[in-house]
Write a protein that holds these residues in place. Structure first.
Motif, short mmCIF file in Angstrom:
data_model
loop_
_atom_site.label_atom_id
_atom_site.label_comp_id
_atom_site.label_asym_id
_atom_site.label_seq_id
_atom_site.Cartn_x
_atom_site.Cartn_y
_atom_site.Cartn_z
N HIS A 111 -12.82 -0.31 -0.36
CA HIS A 111 -12.10 -1.33 -1.11
C HIS A 111 -12.80 -1.57 -2.43
CE1 HIS A 111 -9.59 -2.59 2.32
NE2 HIS A 111 -10.63 -2.19 3.01
N ARG A 112 -12.02 -2.01 -3.40
CA ARG A 112 -12.62 -2.38 -4.67
C ARG A 112 -13.44 -3.63 -4.50
NH1 ARG A 112 -10.02 -3.79 -8.98
NH2 ARG A 112 -8.34 -4.84 -7.91
N ASN A 152 0.83 -1.20 0.00
CA ASN A 152 0.00 0.00 0.00
C ASN A 152 0.86 1.26 0.00
OD1 ASN A 152 -2.51 1.33 0.00
ND2 ASN A 152 -3.33 -0.08 1.55
N THR A 180 -2.86 -2.47 -5.87
CA THR A 180 -3.20 -1.33 -5.01
C THR A 180 -4.14 -0.39 -5.75
OG1 THR A 180 -1.00 -1.50 -3.99
CG2 THR A 180 -2.28 0.50 -3.55
N SER A 181 -5.38 -0.32 -5.26
CA SER A 181 -6.41 0.54 -5.86
C SER A 181 -6.58 0.27 -7.35
CB SER A 181 -6.08 2.02 -5.61
OG SER A 181 -6.05 2.30 -4.23
#
Length: 352
Positions: A329-330, A125, A214-215
Motif C-alpha cells: 500500500h502507499r 480497485n 487507486t495506486s
C-alpha cells in the motif's frame, strides 16, 4: 471474497474470514436503533438533476450513481452535536478502480479553515483486488495531521448490504462495521483541538477519485464499466440537532443536548464491552493494512491517542504499512474533494 481477488490472496483471506466470523458468533449482537425514511433526515446534494440519485418507492433506501457525466450524493438536513450515524451500504461491483464511496460527517461548508470530519472512505480497485476501507479523524482543520487507517474486509461488500456506523461523543469516537468496533479514538487533553468539537452534518457520496484513490492515481476510473452504483438503506441519525453558529443557545437547547448526550452515553454501542474489544483486536490484527500510529517516517513521534501495542507494532513497517497477505500500500493517500462543483464533471475535482 471469491471472484474478485487473485487466488493466493483469495485463499488466505478466505481462511482468515472463516476464522474471524466464527470468533464473532458470541461477541456481537445487532444494535437496537430506529431507521428513518430519506425525507425525514436527508436531502439530495448533487447528481439528482441528472437522475443519478434514485430513491426507492418507500423512501427507505437510495441508490447513488456515478457515470461519465457526474457522481451523486446526499446530506443530512440538519447538523448534529454528537450522535450515532449509520447506514447499510452495498458497494459497486466489477472493475471499480478510481471509484470512491464516502460516508462521513463534516462541517467544512461552514468552517472552511477549521473544519471537523469523521470518515468512512471506500476505495475501489482493479480486477483481482479487493475494495479497501479508510477511516480518518480531523479536528479544527487538522488536515496536515491525517489520522488515516486502512483495512481489508472479511466479506465481499459488493454482494450484500453491511452496516457502517460512526459513534461520536464528547469523550470518544468508535467506527463500527456490522456492530464490530474496528477503531476507537479516545479524547485526551494532549489532542487539543484535533478532536472534533463542532456540530457536523452527515454525508454520503459516490464520485470519481481517479487522481488518487487507486495506486496513487495509476488506475483511473474506466467508464467502460459505468454506471457505478452504490446503495444505501437502514439510515440512522441519532443525536442532538444544533445550530453551529448560534452564539447564545437557549437553556432549553442546552438541556436538550445534555439529555441527548446522556442518552447516547447509556446506549449499548457507546461502550466497547470486553467481548467486542476482543473482536476489535482480532479485526485489526487480521485486516488492518495501514496505521498512522506506526508510520514513523511520516510521524516520528506517535500522536497522543496512539496506543502502540508492541505485539502489533512488529507487523508494520516504518511506513505504517502492514505485511498482511503480501499486499503493498502507499504510505499516504492524498484525498480529493468528495463533492464536485455543480456543473463540473467528476474528473475536474480539485485536491484538498
Amino acid at each position: 471474497m471469491a471472484g474478485f481477488q487473485s487466488p493466493p490472496i483469495r485463499r488466505i483471506l478466505t481462511v482468515l474470514s472463516v476464522l474471524f466470523v466464527l470468533s464473532l458468533s458470541t461477541a456481537v449482537s445487532a444494535f437496537n436503533v430506529s431507521t428513518l425514511r430519506f425525507d425525514e433526515a436527508y436531502t439530495p446534494l448533487f447528481g439528482h438533476h441528472n437522475g443519478n440519485l434514485i430513491r426507492s418507492s418507500d423512501d427507505k433506501s437510495v441508490r447513488l450513481v456515478l457515470d461519465r457525466y457526474t457522481g451523486s450524493g446526499f446530506a443530512s438536513s440538519d447538523l448534529y452535536h454528537h450522535g450515532l450515524f449509520s447506514a447499510s451500504i452495498k458497494l459497486p461491483s466489477d472493475y471499480t478502480a478510481g471509484v470512491v464511496v464516502a460516508f462521513y460527517t463534516s462541517n467544512g461548508d461552514i468552517f472552511r479553515d477549521t473544519h471537523d470530519e469523521l470518515d468512512f472512505e471506500f476505495l475501489g480497485n482493479v480486477h483481482g483486488k479487493p475494495w479497501r476501507i479508510q477511516t480518518n479523524v480531523y479536528g479544527n482543520g487538522s488536515t496536515s495531521r491525517g489520522r488515516e487507517e486502512r483495512y481489508l474486509l472479511w466479506f465481499d461488500p459488493t454482494k450484500e448490504f453491511h452496516r457502517y456506523s460512526i459513534l461520536w461523543t464528547e469523550t470518544h469516537i468508535i467506527f463500527y462495521i456490522d456492530e464490530v468496533p474496528i477503531r476507537e479514538v479516545v479524547r485526551s487533553d494532549a489532542m487539543g483541538g484535533d478532536y472534533p468539537l463542532k456540530p457536523m452534518a452527515v454525508y454520503a457520496t459516490l464520485w470519481d477519485g481517479s487522481t488518487w484513490a487507486t495506486s496513487g492515481g495509476r488506475y483511473p476510473v474506466n467508464y467502460k464499466y459505468s454506471p457505478f452504483v452504490s446503495e444505501f438503506s437502514d439510515l440512522v441519525l441519532r443525536g442532538c440537532r444544533k445550530d453551529p453558529i448560534q452564539q447564545s443557545p437557549s437553556a432549553a437547547a442546552d438541556e436538550g443536548c445534555a439529555a441527548s448526550d446522556a442518552e447516547l452515553a447509556e446506549a449499548e454501542y457507546a461502550t466497547i464491552t470486553p467481548e467486542r474489544r476482543q473482536a476489535m483486536l482480532k479485526f485489526r490484527h487480521k485486516y488492518m493494512t495501514y496505521s498512522y500510529c506506526y508510520d514513523a517516517r511520516r510521524y516520528p513521534v506517535p500522536f497522543p491517542e496512539c496506543d502502540v501495542i508492541p505485539s502489533e507494532r512488529v507487523r508494520f513497517r516504518d511506513t505504517g504499512n502492514s505485511n498482511i497477505v503480501g499486499i503493498r500500500h502507499r504510505r499516504h493517500v492524498r484525498r480529493g474533494r468528495r463533492v464536485p462543483a455543480v456543473g463540473m464533471g467528476s474528473n475536474s475535482q480539485a485536491a484538498i
